[in-house]
Design a protein around this motif. Sequence first.
Motif, short mmCIF file in Angstrom:
data_model
loop_
_atom_site.label_atom_id
_atom_site.label_comp_id
_atom_site.label_asym_id
_atom_site.label_seq_id
_atom_site.Cartn_x
_atom_site.Cartn_y
_atom_site.Cartn_z
N LYS A 19 -40.93 -21.06 -3.31
CA LYS A 19 -41.18 -20.39 -4.59
C LYS A 19 -40.58 -21.18 -5.73
O LYS A 19 -41.33 -21.35 -6.74
CB LYS A 19 -40.66 -18.93 -4.63
N ASP A 55 -34.15 -15.46 -6.68
CA ASP A 55 -34.27 -14.99 -8.22
C ASP A 55 -33.05 -15.28 -9.11
O ASP A 55 -33.20 -15.75 -10.14
CB ASP A 55 -34.37 -13.39 -8.17
N ASP A 83 -40.65 -10.24 -2.25
CA ASP A 83 -40.69 -9.91 -3.53
C ASP A 83 -41.50 -8.82 -4.19
O ASP A 83 -41.26 -8.05 -5.00
CB ASP A 83 -40.94 -11.43 -4.36
N THR A 110 -35.14 -15.27 -1.89
CA THR A 110 -36.18 -15.75 -2.41
C THR A 110 -36.06 -16.33 -3.66
O THR A 110 -36.67 -16.70 -4.50
CB THR A 110 -37.22 -14.73 -2.65
N ASN A 142 -40.05 -5.77 -3.38
CA ASN A 142 -38.85 -5.61 -4.48
C ASN A 142 -39.29 -4.83 -5.79
O ASN A 142 -38.58 -3.87 -6.33
CB ASN A 142 -37.98 -6.69 -4.66
#
Length: 251
Positions: A107, A76, A37, A74, A40
């Motif tokens: 997360k 999003d 993350d 992850t 990114n």
Amino acid sequence: MSTEEKDTTHFGYKTVKTDDKETMVASVFHSVAKQYDVMNDLMSFGVHRLWKRFTIDASGVRPGNSILDLAGGTGDLTAKFSKLTGPQGKVILADINSSMLNVGRDKLRDLGIVGNVDYVQANAEALPFDDNSFDIVTIAFGLRNVTDKDKALRSIYRVLKPGGRLLVLEFSKPEHDLLNKAYDFYSFNILPKMGELVAKDGESYQYLAESIRMHPDQETLKSMMEEAGFEQTTYHNLTGGIVALHKGYKF
């Protein structure tokens, strides 16, 4: 296609045995998962969030929908879809890589996203879901890492409901030569160094830059989706074609 061509594929710019690619890609994402993350945001200057928002807006998601966020990493997109589908909906965050899936699960749970989200370790080429299961399938920045993209597209087509849609968000070919040259310089001179400093792994980010260049361009991917059975297939270039969102329907 010759037997030799079937037995080999590309891993970035390297030619490797087809049977080895999945393990090699897995090694990359096991390595970068914890910093994924952060990288990114750094790599895209935060613009990846706008690309993903555009994908959500283009999906036509409705309360109660069943959604597969494939190669969801992850989480999003899953986080956004979870809120939009509501308690009657279902979102499955699927990824072939256990490290990425674990980071995504932790997360989303830390964000309080529970109830309508499930987590499944799955290979896009052989999805472990029934036919006609999902209203929407998304795959964001994951298709280029799949060994057999045609097989994956057919697998996605199978699990979509009639009337369902696939959205592929992926790096693509910039529309203008000057932008393409600047993008190449950034990808091969800055990105690996950034990966070395932040994620302690410059080689993995070298591979990621190479994998983008080896991915089919906009028109080629559109044709591949149509070959897999998708109809009304379109694409929309974002940030000058650095990224493209492809969309296709199953009827």
